[in-house]
Design a protein around this motif. Structure first.
Motif, PDB file in Angstrom:
ATOM      1  N   SER A   1     -22.935   7.631  14.335  1.00  9.80           N
ATOM      2  CA  SER A   1     -23.689   7.779  15.803  1.00  9.80           C
ATOM      3  C   SER A   1     -25.191   8.159  15.525  1.00  9.80           C
ATOM      4  O   SER A   1     -25.564   9.053  14.990  1.00  9.80           O
ATOM      5  N   ALA A   2     -26.029   7.494  16.302  1.00 12.65           N
ATOM      6  CA  ALA A   2     -27.177   8.045  16.560  1.00 12.65           C
ATOM      7  C   ALA A   2     -27.369   9.238  17.149  1.00 12.65           C
ATOM      8  O   ALA A   2     -28.539   9.926  17.386  1.00 12.65           O
ATOM      9  N   GLU A   3     -26.503   9.550  17.870  1.00 16.72           N
ATOM     10  CA  GLU A   3     -26.214  10.571  18.920  1.00 16.72           C
ATOM     11  C   GLU A   3     -25.755  11.907  18.431  1.00 16.72           C
ATOM     12  O   GLU A   3     -25.631  12.869  19.045  1.00 16.72           O
TER      13      GLU A   3
ATOM     14  N   SER B   1     -26.243  15.290  11.590  1.00 12.58           N
ATOM     15  CA  SER B   1     -25.735  14.817  10.330  1.00 12.58           C
ATOM     16  C   SER B   1     -24.471  15.499  10.012  1.00 12.58           C
ATOM     17  O   SER B   1     -24.253  16.662  10.544  1.00 12.58           O
ATOM     18  N   LEU B   2     -23.541  14.954   9.346  1.00 14.33           N
ATOM     19  CA  LEU B   2     -22.382  15.578   9.057  1.00 14.33           C
ATOM     20  C   LEU B   2     -22.547  16.847   7.905  1.00 14.33           C
ATOM     21  O   LEU B   2     -21.858  17.928   8.070  1.00 14.33           O
ATOM     22  N   ASP B   3     -23.607  16.529   7.334  1.00 16.06           N
ATOM     23  CA  ASP B   3     -24.042  17.822   6.017  1.00 16.06           C
ATOM     24  C   ASP B   3     -25.196  18.108   6.032  1.00 16.06           C
ATOM     25  O   ASP B   3     -25.235  19.535   5.731  1.00 16.06           O
ATOM     26  N   GLU B   4     -26.179  17.498   6.456  1.00 16.60           N
ATOM     27  CA  GLU B   4     -27.534  18.032   6.027  1.00 16.60           C
ATOM     28  C   GLU B   4     -27.991  18.917   7.369  1.00 16.60           C
ATOM     29  O   GLU B   4     -27.703  18.857   8.379  1.00 16.60           O
TER      30      GLU B   4
ATOM     31  N   ASP C   1     -32.223  -1.402  10.168  1.00 18.57           N
ATOM     32  CA  ASP C   1     -31.719  -1.746   8.852  1.00 18.57           C
ATOM     33  C   ASP C   1     -30.899  -0.489   8.309  1.00 18.57           C
ATOM     34  O   ASP C   1     -30.373  -0.538   7.262  1.00 18.57           O
ATOM     35  N   ALA C   2     -30.566   0.744   9.146  1.00 17.78           N
ATOM     36  CA  ALA C   2     -29.456   1.397   8.700  1.00 17.78           C
ATOM     37  C   ALA C   2     -28.147   1.157   8.615  1.00 17.78           C
ATOM     38  O   ALA C   2     -27.765   0.647   9.364  1.00 17.78           O
ATOM     39  N   PRO C   3     -27.719   1.775   7.635  1.00 14.53           N
ATOM     40  CA  PRO C   3     -26.012   1.379   7.497  1.00 14.53           C
ATOM     41  C   PRO C   3     -25.234   1.779   8.709  1.00 14.53           C
ATOM     42  O   PRO C   3     -25.620   2.958   9.473  1.00 14.53           O
ATOM     43  N   ASN C   4     -24.156   1.174   9.025  1.00 11.69           N
ATOM     44  CA  ASN C   4     -23.510   1.792   9.979  1.00 11.69           C
ATOM     45  C   ASN C   4     -22.993   3.259   9.952  1.00 11.69           C
ATOM     46  O   ASN C   4     -22.578   3.888  10.707  1.00 11.69           O
ATOM     47  N   SER C   5     -22.782   3.495   8.525  1.00 12.70           N
ATOM     48  CA  SER C   5     -22.138   4.771   8.399  1.00 12.70           C
ATOM     49  C   SER C   5     -23.160   6.010   8.485  1.00 12.70           C
ATOM     50  O   SER C   5     -22.796   6.982   8.399  1.00 12.70           O
ATOM     51  N   GLU C   6     -24.710   5.554   8.634  1.00 12.58           N
ATOM     52  CA  GLU C   6     -25.316   6.755   8.673  1.00 12.58           C
ATOM     53  C   GLU C   6     -25.499   7.401   9.957  1.00 12.58           C
ATOM     54  O   GLU C   6     -25.386   6.644  10.932  1.00 12.58           O
ATOM     55  N   THR C   7     -25.485   8.857   9.959  1.00 12.69           N
ATOM     56  CA  THR C   7     -25.242   9.461  11.034  1.00 12.69           C
ATOM     57  C   THR C   7     -26.641   9.868  11.437  1.00 12.69           C
ATOM     58  O   THR C   7     -27.341  10.637  10.659  1.00 12.69           O
TER      59      THR C   7
END
Length: 223
Positions: free
Chosen positions: A92-94, A97-100, A215-221
Motif C-alpha cells: 500500500s502507498a499509505e 515500509s515493512l522493514d526500512e 511503474d512500481a511493483p504491486n508488492s512495493e510498500t
C-alpha cells in the motif's frame, strides 16, 4: 528553499488547502440552505409555522446534521494518524515500509529552522510529537458532543410537534436513533480508509502523492 518559495505565487503555494476550504464553505452553505427548506417542509406537514434561515442555524436539525459529519471525519483522521504509526499493509502507498527505517520515525533534532517545540524540548516536545492525533481526537470529542446535543434537541422538537413529552439527554442517549446516525457515518469512514489502503496496492494515479509511482511493483510498500 526560501528563494524557491518566493518564485511561486501565493495561490500556487497554497492552492490545495485554499480549494478544499472553499469547497467546504460552499457545500456547508448549500447544506444549510437545503436543510432550511427541508426543515420548513417538515414543519408545514405538522402544521407548524415556518422559521427564518438564521433561526434554522440554531436548530437541532442543523447542528446535528453538521456535527454528525464532522465527528466521523475527525474520528477517521485520528485513527488513521495513530494506527499508521504501528500497523503495516504490504504493497500500500499509505503504509510505512515493512522493514526500512522511515524519516517520520527519526528523533527530532533542535536547529534554527526546527519548530519552536523542538527547540524547547521536554514536555512541550512530547506534546508536539503527538499533537496531530491529539488535536484530531479533541475535535472528534467536541463534534461528537455537539452531534449528540443537536440530535437530542431535534428529537425533542419532534416530540413537541407530536404532542409527546420531551426526553432527557440521558434517556435519549439510550435510544437507537442517535446511535443509528453515529454508526452510519462511522462505517462509511472506515470503508473509505480501507479502500485507499487496499486500492493503492494495485491502482495508480500519476502525479499524486497518494499513489505509488506508476511503474512500481504491486508488492512495493510506501510511496
Amino acid at each position: 528553499m526560501g528563494q524557491a518559495n518566493k518564485q511561486h505565487s501565493f495561490l500556487y503555494r497554497n492552492g490545495l488547502g485554499l480549494l478544499f476550504v472553499a469547497l467546504f464553505i460552499i457545500t456547508l452553505g448549500a447544506q444549510a440552505v437545503t436543510g432550511w427548506y427541508e426543515h420548513n417542509s417538515e414543519l408545514e406537514q405538522e402544521q407548524a409555522a415556518a422559521i427564518t434561515f438564521l433561526s434554522y442555524l440554531q436548530t437541532g436539525h442543523f447542528i446535528s446534521a453538521t456535527f454528525e459529519n464532522f465527528e466521523s471525519e475527525f474520528l477517521q483522521m485520528a485513527l488513521y494518524v495513530i494506527l499508521t504509526v504501528g500497523l503495516r499493509q504490504q504493497g500500500s502507498a499509505e503504509s510505512k515500509s515493512l522493514d526500512e527505517p522511515e524519516e517520520v520515525d527519526r528523533e527530532p533534532k533542535p536547529g534554527p529552522d526546527a519548530p519552536w517545540p523542538v527547540r524547547k524540548g521536554g514536555f512541550v516536545l512530547k506534546l508536539y510529537e503527538n499533537s496531530l492525533s491529539l488535536v484530531f481526537g479533541i475535535l472528534f470529542i467536541i463534534s461528537w458532543g455537539l452531534h449528540l446535543y443537536g440530535s437530542w434537541v431535534d428529537h425533542n422538537e419532534q416530540q413537541v410537534l407530536l404532542g409527546k413529552a420531551k426526553d432527557s439527554i440521558g434517556d435519549y442517549l439510550l435510544q437507537a436513533n442517535f446511535w443509528f446516525e453515529t454508526f452510519q457515518n462511522w462505517q462509511s469512514e472506515f470503508l473509505s480508509i480501507a479502500s485507499i489502503v487496499i486500492l493503492t496496492i494495485f491502482l495508480r494515479q500519476k502525479g499524486s502523492p497518494e499513489s505509488k509511482p506508476v511503474d512500481a511493483p504491486n508488492s512495493e510498500t510506501g510511496k
